[in-house]
Scaffold this motif. Structure first.
Motif, PDB file in Angstrom:
ATOM      1  N   ILE A  63       6.998  12.475  -1.055  1.00 12.23           N
ATOM      2  CA  ILE A  63       7.703  11.244  -0.713  1.00 12.23           C
ATOM      3  C   ILE A  63       6.655  10.189  -0.374  1.00 12.23           C
ATOM      4  O   ILE A  63       5.566  10.511   0.114  1.00 12.23           O
ATOM      5  CB  ILE A  63       8.664  11.475   0.472  1.00 12.23           C
ATOM      6  CG1 ILE A  63       9.567  10.263   0.677  1.00 12.23           C
ATOM      7  CG2 ILE A  63       7.902  11.814   1.746  1.00 12.23           C
ATOM      8  CD1 ILE A  63      10.693  10.512   1.655  1.00 12.23           C
ATOM      9  N   GLY A  64       6.982   8.948  -0.631  1.00 18.37           N
ATOM     10  CA  GLY A  64       6.030   7.873  -0.391  1.00 18.37           C
ATOM     11  C   GLY A  64       6.062   7.355   1.032  1.00 18.37           C
ATOM     12  O   GLY A  64       7.086   7.383   1.704  1.00 18.37           O
ATOM     13  N   SER A  65       4.893   6.914   1.482  1.00 18.68           N
ATOM     14  CA  SER A  65       4.780   6.156   2.735  1.00 18.68           C
ATOM     15  C   SER A  65       4.303   4.762   2.340  1.00 18.68           C
ATOM     16  O   SER A  65       3.376   4.632   1.534  1.00 18.68           O
ATOM     17  CB  SER A  65       3.779   6.828   3.673  1.00 18.68           C
ATOM     18  OG  SER A  65       3.591   6.057   4.842  1.00 18.68           O
ATOM     19  N   PHE A  66       4.932   3.722   2.877  1.00 20.00           N
ATOM     20  CA  PHE A  66       4.696   2.369   2.368  1.00 20.00           C
ATOM     21  C   PHE A  66       4.313   1.377   3.468  1.00 20.00           C
ATOM     22  O   PHE A  66       4.715   1.515   4.629  1.00 20.00           O
ATOM     23  CB  PHE A  66       5.959   1.842   1.672  1.00 20.00           C
ATOM     24  CG  PHE A  66       6.362   2.640   0.463  1.00 20.00           C
ATOM     25  CD1 PHE A  66       5.886   2.309  -0.799  1.00 20.00           C
ATOM     26  CD2 PHE A  66       7.201   3.730   0.584  1.00 20.00           C
ATOM     27  CE1 PHE A  66       6.254   3.039  -1.910  1.00 20.00           C
ATOM     28  CE2 PHE A  66       7.573   4.484  -0.523  1.00 20.00           C
ATOM     29  CZ  PHE A  66       7.092   4.135  -1.768  1.00 20.00           C
ATOM     30  N   GLU A  67       3.549   0.377   3.034  1.00 19.50           N
ATOM     31  CA  GLU A  67       3.191  -0.776   3.871  1.00 19.50           C
ATOM     32  C   GLU A  67       3.357  -2.000   2.971  1.00 19.50           C
ATOM     33  O   GLU A  67       2.642  -2.139   1.970  1.00 19.50           O
ATOM     34  CB  GLU A  67       1.747  -0.632   4.347  1.00 19.50           C
ATOM     35  CG  GLU A  67       1.199  -1.816   5.111  1.00 19.50           C
ATOM     36  CD  GLU A  67      -0.259  -1.581   5.500  1.00 19.50           C
ATOM     37  OE1 GLU A  67      -0.503  -0.619   6.266  1.00 19.50           O
ATOM     38  OE2 GLU A  67      -1.130  -2.335   5.017  1.00 19.50           O
ATOM     39  N   ILE A  68       4.302  -2.878   3.280  1.00 22.22           N
ATOM     40  CA  ILE A  68       4.691  -3.946   2.349  1.00 22.22           C
ATOM     41  C   ILE A  68       4.393  -5.323   2.951  1.00 22.22           C
ATOM     42  O   ILE A  68       4.892  -5.671   4.029  1.00 22.22           O
ATOM     43  CB  ILE A  68       6.193  -3.858   1.995  1.00 22.22           C
ATOM     44  CG1 ILE A  68       6.526  -2.450   1.475  1.00 22.22           C
ATOM     45  CG2 ILE A  68       6.564  -4.911   0.958  1.00 22.22           C
ATOM     46  CD1 ILE A  68       8.011  -2.203   1.277  1.00 22.22           C
ATOM     47  N   LEU A  69       3.586  -6.090   2.233  1.00 20.13           N
ATOM     48  CA  LEU A  69       3.246  -7.464   2.627  1.00 20.13           C
ATOM     49  C   LEU A  69       3.913  -8.432   1.659  1.00 20.13           C
ATOM     50  O   LEU A  69       3.623  -8.413   0.457  1.00 20.13           O
ATOM     51  CB  LEU A  69       1.724  -7.659   2.592  1.00 20.13           C
ATOM     52  CG  LEU A  69       1.219  -9.081   2.842  1.00 20.13           C
ATOM     53  CD1 LEU A  69       1.491  -9.511   4.282  1.00 20.13           C
ATOM     54  CD2 LEU A  69      -0.278  -9.174   2.541  1.00 20.13           C
ATOM     55  N   VAL A  70       4.810  -9.259   2.176  1.00 21.47           N
ATOM     56  CA  VAL A  70       5.554 -10.199   1.331  1.00 21.47           C
ATOM     57  C   VAL A  70       5.118 -11.625   1.647  1.00 21.47           C
ATOM     58  O   VAL A  70       4.958 -11.997   2.824  1.00 21.47           O
ATOM     59  CB  VAL A  70       7.076 -10.060   1.554  1.00 21.47           C
ATOM     60  CG1 VAL A  70       7.840 -11.056   0.686  1.00 21.47           C
ATOM     61  CG2 VAL A  70       7.528  -8.635   1.245  1.00 21.47           C
ATOM     62  N   ALA A  71       4.921 -12.418   0.608  1.00 20.50           N
ATOM     63  CA  ALA A  71       4.511 -13.812   0.799  1.00 20.50           C
ATOM     64  C   ALA A  71       5.665 -14.623   1.381  1.00 20.50           C
ATOM     65  O   ALA A  71       6.805 -14.516   0.945  1.00 20.50           O
ATOM     66  CB  ALA A  71       4.073 -14.408  -0.534  1.00 20.50           C
ATOM     67  N   ALA A 130       0.859  -1.177   0.000  1.00 22.17           N
ATOM     68  CA  ALA A 130       0.000   0.000   0.000  1.00 22.17           C
ATOM     69  C   ALA A 130       0.899   1.231   0.000  1.00 22.17           C
ATOM     70  O   ALA A 130       1.997   1.211   0.551  1.00 22.17           O
ATOM     71  CB  ALA A 130      -0.904  -0.004   1.222  1.00 22.17           C
ATOM     72  N   GLN A 131       0.420   2.303  -0.612  1.00 23.23           N
ATOM     73  CA  GLN A 131       1.237   3.505  -0.729  1.00 23.23           C
ATOM     74  C   GLN A 131       0.379   4.757  -0.616  1.00 23.23           C
ATOM     75  O   GLN A 131      -0.758   4.797  -1.053  1.00 23.23           O
ATOM     76  CB  GLN A 131       1.973   3.506  -2.072  1.00 23.23           C
ATOM     77  CG  GLN A 131       2.857   4.713  -2.291  1.00 23.23           C
ATOM     78  CD  GLN A 131       3.687   4.605  -3.569  1.00 23.23           C
ATOM     79  OE1 GLN A 131       3.879   3.511  -4.109  1.00 23.23           O
ATOM     80  NE2 GLN A 131       4.178   5.721  -4.046  1.00 23.23           N
ATOM     81  N   ARG A 132       0.931   5.781   0.023  1.00 18.65           N
ATOM     82  CA  ARG A 132       0.356   7.114   0.052  1.00 18.65           C
ATOM     83  C   ARG A 132       1.485   8.111  -0.186  1.00 18.65           C
ATOM     84  O   ARG A 132       2.658   7.783  -0.033  1.00 18.65           O
ATOM     85  CB  ARG A 132      -0.309   7.429   1.400  1.00 18.65           C
ATOM     86  CG  ARG A 132      -1.434   6.502   1.783  1.00 18.65           C
ATOM     87  CD  ARG A 132      -2.659   6.635   0.893  1.00 18.65           C
ATOM     88  NE  ARG A 132      -3.754   5.849   1.416  1.00 18.65           N
ATOM     89  CZ  ARG A 132      -3.926   4.545   1.210  1.00 18.65           C
ATOM     90  NH1 ARG A 132      -3.059   3.877   0.462  1.00 18.65           N
ATOM     91  NH2 ARG A 132      -4.949   3.908   1.735  1.00 18.65           N
ATOM     92  N   LEU A 133       1.130   9.334  -0.548  1.00 20.30           N
ATOM     93  CA  LEU A 133       2.130  10.371  -0.770  1.00 20.30           C
ATOM     94  C   LEU A 133       2.033  11.435   0.311  1.00 20.30           C
ATOM     95  O   LEU A 133       0.939  11.888   0.665  1.00 20.30           O
ATOM     96  CB  LEU A 133       1.944  11.012  -2.150  1.00 20.30           C
ATOM     97  CG  LEU A 133       2.272  10.115  -3.345  1.00 20.30           C
ATOM     98  CD1 LEU A 133       1.970  10.843  -4.651  1.00 20.30           C
ATOM     99  CD2 LEU A 133       3.727   9.661  -3.326  1.00 20.30           C
ATOM    100  N   LEU A 134       3.184  11.824   0.823  1.00 19.25           N
ATOM    101  CA  LEU A 134       3.292  12.879   1.818  1.00 19.25           C
ATOM    102  C   LEU A 134       4.099  14.024   1.234  1.00 19.25           C
ATOM    103  O   LEU A 134       5.060  13.798   0.496  1.00 19.25           O
ATOM    104  CB  LEU A 134       4.005  12.367   3.079  1.00 19.25           C
ATOM    105  CG  LEU A 134       3.379  11.163   3.789  1.00 19.25           C
ATOM    106  CD1 LEU A 134       4.384  10.571   4.763  1.00 19.25           C
ATOM    107  CD2 LEU A 134       2.122  11.582   4.527  1.00 19.25           C
ATOM    108  N   ARG A 135       3.736  15.241   1.566  1.00 20.52           N
ATOM    109  CA  ARG A 135       4.524  16.377   1.093  1.00 20.52           C
ATOM    110  C   ARG A 135       5.817  16.497   1.895  1.00 20.52           C
ATOM    111  O   ARG A 135       5.806  16.372   3.127  1.00 20.52           O
ATOM    112  CB  ARG A 135       3.706  17.673   1.211  1.00 20.52           C
ATOM    113  CG  ARG A 135       2.554  17.747   0.220  1.00 20.52           C
ATOM    114  CD  ARG A 135       1.806  19.062   0.333  1.00 20.52           C
ATOM    115  NE  ARG A 135       1.060  19.157   1.584  1.00 20.52           N
ATOM    116  CZ  ARG A 135       0.412  20.251   1.964  1.00 20.52           C
ATOM    117  NH1 ARG A 135       0.429  21.339   1.220  1.00 20.52           N
ATOM    118  NH2 ARG A 135      -0.256  20.265   3.112  1.00 20.52           N
ATOM    119  N   ARG A 136       6.905  16.767   1.184  1.00 19.83           N
ATOM    120  CA  ARG A 136       8.205  16.971   1.838  1.00 19.83           C
ATOM    121  C   ARG A 136       8.297  18.398   2.383  1.00 19.83           C
ATOM    122  O   ARG A 136       7.823  19.347   1.760  1.00 19.83           O
ATOM    123  CB  ARG A 136       9.357  16.790   0.838  1.00 19.83           C
ATOM    124  CG  ARG A 136       9.642  15.358   0.416  1.00 19.83           C
ATOM    125  CD  ARG A 136      10.797  15.387  -0.583  1.00 19.83           C
ATOM    126  NE  ARG A 136      11.170  14.077  -1.071  1.00 19.83           N
ATOM    127  CZ  ARG A 136      12.112  13.303  -0.530  1.00 19.83           C
ATOM    128  NH1 ARG A 136      12.782  13.749   0.531  1.00 19.83           N
ATOM    129  NH2 ARG A 136      12.400  12.129  -1.032  1.00 19.83           N
TER     130      ARG A 136
END
Length: 569
Positions: A507-515, A456-462
């Protein structure tokens, strides 16, 4: 004008082999015939580029030659010379040291002299040389296009004003008069007005232009770094010709006002290929229009430039080494999913890989890969284009978006047969991608077999790096985000570099789910989203909020931006 100096310049151009005497004669004759300066004519005839000529003049006048991209100009300095004069005479003030103002000029032989600029500015002036193109760009950037446009809007409104007693009747008649609309939309001032908004949006890095009609005016807003900013209003009399102009250049039917339409504008601006997607929507007071700006030559960020933590960067580098399976980016429109996928593609773009895409629209043009576009009118959908792609011997496939069961089924089949499939889904979080595939009717066993990763990704202002400062955040905000009161917080005060906003870039904010074995087992068991998320977090997965807070604590973004992210969830 210094005639003697001009003669010396012409002689130098020939003596030093920059051009032949025959070319100079042609340029002089053309300049006289078209009543324009010799310098402008030399560039127009392509005997020299603007940069070459500016460098040559700088050498002969012993004036420094400057690259205006290197300058940040203070507002107080700009106030020393009105925008109208700067545009007319092609110069821009750069900086003032003690009592001396330094200005960049494109033509020291022009009608206005350094003494004239000194009289306007009220102080001594020193000149440096820059190309006319770069000066025009700097004037647009630092003065803004709005000043000249304001005068244009006022003049147009006065010229097209309808007497109050006749307004309603005339408006009704004009709405039905297609030929009149076309005529007004094709007149110079209307063209200039529409072009000015598009140019300003591109220069400011806007992703979208919103034109929203109200009862007595049309509101203009730009989306910059994910946030909408007011850019002025147009009087109601200008709404129909401006709307018609946009519809004409995007090849839409100006006679159809009660149905949504989609069009496209392609243009070149300062050697940049710009693609603009136009969408109209009937609203209470007229047609609402959104122009989405796609800069096809914009540089794709590398994986390390996305704003990933070291841990997440290593995770992505491992994930994209897979030779088969499916990787899914999730998040709302405008959250940066496509840009991250393009970064993956760039990292995978090697001579031994055949990468084929189906997109809507193509946002970046990448060398060596095959890119195709959805065209529903011609029957080219994600699903049937994907079937065709499978016959093109791909190693890696990018499907712009999985919107329906048919596309999901073909994508999963492609992943099962030895292809790495990259795509996007509209879900709120990484775990939601698995649920969404279930909802589309994909068999649990198939999901388990092909699932490699979802993020999942969202954008935040720098925070603007030039006006960044430490400050004490509001106690209520700290409590809302469960942040310690002794945490260092940062924000941008607002400066010319960020146009007073306090932010510059995203800049991106991330949430990463890996199998892995545990996640795959939970998928097979049809475990709930909560169960899968708990297992992933035990293995080190950060949520979007946690990643955003880390970036705020590092001074990359603000707590207010993190709060904005939580409000969107």
């Amino acid at each position: 004008m210094n005639i003697k100096w001009l003669d010396n310049l012409k002689q130098a151009l020939v003596d030093e082999g920059v051009m032949t005497s025959e070319q100079l004669t042609v340029a002089e004759t053309t300049a006289q015939g078209e009543d324009e300066s010799l310098i402008k004519t030399l560039v127009k005839l392509q005997f020299l580029t603007e940069e070459e000529l500016a460098g040559f003049i700088a050498d002969k006048t012993h004036m420094p030659y400057v690259n205006l991209n290197d300058y940040t100009i203070d507002r107080k300095v700009l106030e020393l010379a009105p925008a109208k004069i700067a545009r007319r005479h092609k110069f821009i003030p750069l900086f003032k040291i003690e009592n001396v103002l330094t200005v960049a000029m494109s033509n020291p032989l022009g009608i206005i002299s350094i003494d004239d600029i000194s009289a306007v500015a009220g102080c001594p002036v020193e000149a440096v040389i820059a190309s006319e193109e770069s000066i025009n760009a700097a004037i647009d950037q630092w003065y803004g296009i709005g000043d000249s446009r304001k005068e244009l809007v006022e003049r147009l409104a006065a010229e097209l004003e309808v007497p109050e007693g006749e307004k309603e009747e005339a408006e009704y008649a004009r709405q039905l008069n297609e030929s009149r609309l076309k005529k007004e939309a094709s007149e110079g001032p209307i063209i200039k007005l529409v072009n000015s908004y598009i140019a300003e949006a591109i220069l400011e890095g806007a992703s979208d232009i919103h034109l929203q009609p109200k009862r007595d005016f049309m509101e203009i807003r730009f989306r910059i770094d994910g946030v909408l900013y007011d850019k002025g209003r147009l009087p109601d009399r200008l709404i129909p010709p401006v709307t018609s102009r946009i519809k004409i250049i995007s090849r839409l039917d100006i006679s159809k006002r009660r149905i949504p339409q989609d069009g496209r504008i392609s243009l070149i601006m300062r050697d940049r290929s710009i693609d603009i997607r136009v969408s109209t929507l009937p609203s209470l007071y007229g047609e609402s229009i959104v122009l989405r700006i796609l800069d096809k030559r914009k540089e794709i960020p590398t994986l390390s430039e996305l704003g990933l933590s070291d841990e997440d960067l290593n995770t992505f580098k491992k994930v994209i080494k897979a030779t088969k399976g499916i990787i899914l980016a999730t998040g709302p429109t405008g959250s940066g999913k496509s840009t991250t996928i393009y970064s993956f593609i760039n990292a995978l773009n090697k001579e031994d890989k055949n990468i084929v895409t189906i997109e809507d629209p193509i946002e970046y043009e990448i060398q060596r890969i095959v890119q195709s576009n959805v065209d529903v009118k011609c029957g080219v959908t994600f699903a049937n284009a994907l079937r065709a792609i499978l016959r093109h011997d791909p190693d890696i496939i990018y499907v712009g978006e999985i919107r329906d069961t048919e596309t999901a089924e073909v994508a999963v089949r492609a992943a099962l047969t030895g292809h790495l499939v990259l795509s996007t889904l509209h879900t709120n979080d990484a775990v939601g991608a698995i649920t969404r595939l279930h909802e589309m009717g994909i068999d649990t066993a198939l999901i388990r077999s092909v699932f490699q990763c979802s993020f999942a990704q969202r954008l935040l202002r720098r925070i603007c790096p030039r006006c960044k400062k430490e400050y004490q955040a509001d106690e209520h905000l700290l409590k809302s985000l469960r942040v310690s009161s002794d945490t260092k917080c940062y924000k941008g005060e607002g400066c010319d570099f960020c146009d007073g906003i306090g932010y510059r870039g995203m800049i991106g904010s991330f949430e990463i789910l890996v199998a892995n074995k545990d996640i795959s087992a939970l998928i097979a068991e049809k475990a709930s989203e909560v169960e899968i998320e708990e297992a992933a977090r035990k293995q080190g997965m950060k949520t979007l909020l946690e990643d955003a807070l880390l970036k705020a604590k590092k001074g990359i973004t603000t707590l207010e931006e993190v709060m904005r992210l939580t409000a969107e969830e």
